[in-house]
Design a protein around this motif. Structure first.
Motif, PDB file in Angstrom:
ATOM      1  N   ILE A 140       6.060  13.787  -0.121  1.00  0.00           N
ATOM      2  CA  ILE A 140       5.198  14.199  -1.231  1.00  0.00           C
ATOM      3  C   ILE A 140       3.730  14.073  -0.862  1.00  0.00           C
ATOM      4  CG2 ILE A 140       5.146  11.923  -2.323  1.00  0.00           C
ATOM      5  CD1 ILE A 140       5.533  15.247  -4.235  1.00  0.00           C
ATOM      6  N   TRP A 141       3.432  13.253   0.132  1.00  0.00           N
ATOM      7  CA  TRP A 141       2.046  13.107   0.553  1.00  0.00           C
ATOM      8  C   TRP A 141       1.484  14.409   1.120  1.00  0.00           C
ATOM      9  CZ3 TRP A 141       1.928  14.185   5.708  1.00  0.00           C
ATOM     10  CH2 TRP A 141       3.081  13.928   6.446  1.00  0.00           C
ATOM     11  N   GLU A 142       2.334  15.344   1.511  1.00  0.00           N
ATOM     12  CA  GLU A 142       1.838  16.636   1.986  1.00  0.00           C
ATOM     13  C   GLU A 142       1.128  17.408   0.864  1.00  0.00           C
ATOM     14  OE1 GLU A 142       4.515  18.325   5.487  1.00  0.00           O
ATOM     15  OE2 GLU A 142       5.747  17.805   3.748  1.00  0.00           O
ATOM     16  N   PRO A 143       1.803  17.683  -0.268  1.00  0.00           N
ATOM     17  CA  PRO A 143       1.068  18.343  -1.350  1.00  0.00           C
ATOM     18  C   PRO A 143      -0.002  17.453  -1.974  1.00  0.00           C
ATOM     19  CG  PRO A 143       3.301  17.823  -2.059  1.00  0.00           C
ATOM     20  CD  PRO A 143       3.245  17.592  -0.580  1.00  0.00           C
ATOM     21  N   VAL A 144       0.169  16.120  -1.926  1.00  0.00           N
ATOM     22  CA  VAL A 144      -0.882  15.231  -2.434  1.00  0.00           C
ATOM     23  C   VAL A 144      -2.156  15.414  -1.600  1.00  0.00           C
ATOM     24  CG1 VAL A 144      -1.593  12.818  -2.682  1.00  0.00           C
ATOM     25  CG2 VAL A 144       0.667  13.530  -3.474  1.00  0.00           C
TER      26      VAL A 144
END
Length: 390
Positions: free
Chosen positions: A160-164
């Protein structure tokens, strides 16, 4: 959002109903009574009940409510997809299940009610799930976000850190002052990782940007959320993001004060028609159905879910949400270009050098950390204002 998954009328109906909800009713992560997975609406099958095959039911436990505009709502929609894909399988659900021994009691009751597959969906449900799993080696457990596994316990999550990171890029582009606010729960590695990703994204377009972080100690406490939001705005933050299970209070408070927001978990753009920038979202339906099928077919052992499974932005398990109406086209295009680069592997958000708040190099120049290393984050990066609670 540009997802092209096939959605049935039942799933669409559930989503439409949820988005009509106007309140987030969960009082906190350790309060609220738990149900024992009652009121299943489908009939049971007569399939085999040995480990990983058959079973008359599948159970889902949530730490909050299914209509929280966030973490639990995203997981609930995944359970709806399972219900639709397996009309002869009872779907048992329990909301407001605390991260205590009470979670064990709820899972034990679900097993008594026929569950051979259980989804404990909160980070703090892992230890209770491991305890129950020892007593029931014939039941498969899929834990959401856990860092430990067992013979019949697999964990799943997403990067999820990618889109974050991408949302941080958007926030950095949109903020006139470069002062960002981030409301989080407790200092587990995944929370720290998201704060870091958001900050690195913002500083990639504005090297002077800062992220002031507030730890509430709770996954969903509307009172604390309102206080934290107002405090950050009063200190000058003009974009607010969060890592909380529920979003309604934060998003609406910021909207009332004409401050922009970046969401998390599920799409809450309807709550902020003026200030919504974008969000980082979970897309669980197809994955949940695949996990249940794997267990139902007796294929859990040796599958990709037998251990730590992590879906990615490329897998469509995590997504960058839709952009708000007031986000300029050039900002949208820039973020989309960054997303393309990330998917192509030419953009590596955590490529070194990465320094922590004290200036110590945590990721050396030329180094790219693994997902496992990132999930062990125990620091905040340079540019974050605020300290990790001891």
């Amino acid at each position: 959002m540009k997802t092209k998954r096939k959605a049935s009328s039942v799933l669409l109906g559930a989503l439409a109903l949820l988005m009509l909800i106007t309140g987030c009713s969960q009082p906190g992560n350790n309060s609220g009574s738990s149900s024992s997975g009652d009121s299943p609406e489908t009939s049971s099958s007569s399939a085999d009940v040995t480990m990983g095959t058959g079973g008359s039911a599948v159970g889902f436990i949530f730490v909050g409510t299914k209509d929280d505009y966030g973490y639990n709502q995203a997981a609930y929609l995944g359970s709806v997809a399972v219900e639709e894909a397996y009309p002869d399988l009872k779907v048992l659900r329990a909301e407001n299940v605390p991260e205590t021994a009470e979670a064990e009691r709820v899972m034990e009751q679900m097993i008594k009610d026929g569950a051979k597959i259980i989804f404990p969906t909160s980070y703090g449900h892992l230890e209770p799930a491991l305890n129950v799993a020892k007593r029931h080696p014939d039941v498969v457990f899929f834990h959401q976000g856990g860092l430990k596994t067992a013979n019949n316990v697999g964990t799943y999550f997403g990067t999820i850190w990618e889109p974050v990171y991408l949302a941080g890029v958007a926030a950095g582009k949109m903020s006139p002052t470069g002062k960002l606010g981030y409301i989080v729960s407790v200092p587990i590695p995944q929370v720290l990782l998201n704060v870091n990703a958001f900050t690195l994204g913002a500083r990639s377009v504005n090297p002077d940007a800062t992220t002031s972080v507030v730890f509430t100690g709770s996954w969903c406490d509307p009172g604390q959320q309102a206080n934290a939001t107002n405090s950050l705005i009063d200190s000058g933050a003009d974009v607010i993001s969060l890592h909380q299970d529920c979003m309604k209070t934060v998003i609406e408070t910021a909207e009332r004060r004409d401050v922009m927001t970046v969401g998390y978990h599920a799409d809450a753009s309807s709550l902020a028609p003026n200030g919504w920038i974008t969000g980082s979202l979970w897309n669980w339906p197809e994955l949940f159905v695949e996990m249940v099928k794997t267990a139902q077919d007796g294929q859990f052992k040796g599958s990709k879910f037998d251990g730590k499974y992590r879906g990615t932005l490329a897998d469509n398990v995590v997504q960058l949400g839709s952009f708000g109406a007031n986000v300029p086209a050039d900002v949208v295009q820039y973020v989309e270009d960054q997303k393309k680069a990330l998917l192509e592997g030419t953009l590596l958000p955590f490529a070194g050098p990465v320094k922590d708040q004290s200036g110590e190099v945590r990721i050396a120049e030329g180094e790219t950390p693994t997902v496992e290393q990132l999930e062990g984050s125990d620091y905040l990066v340079e540019g974050v204002v605020g300290s990790i609670p001891k």
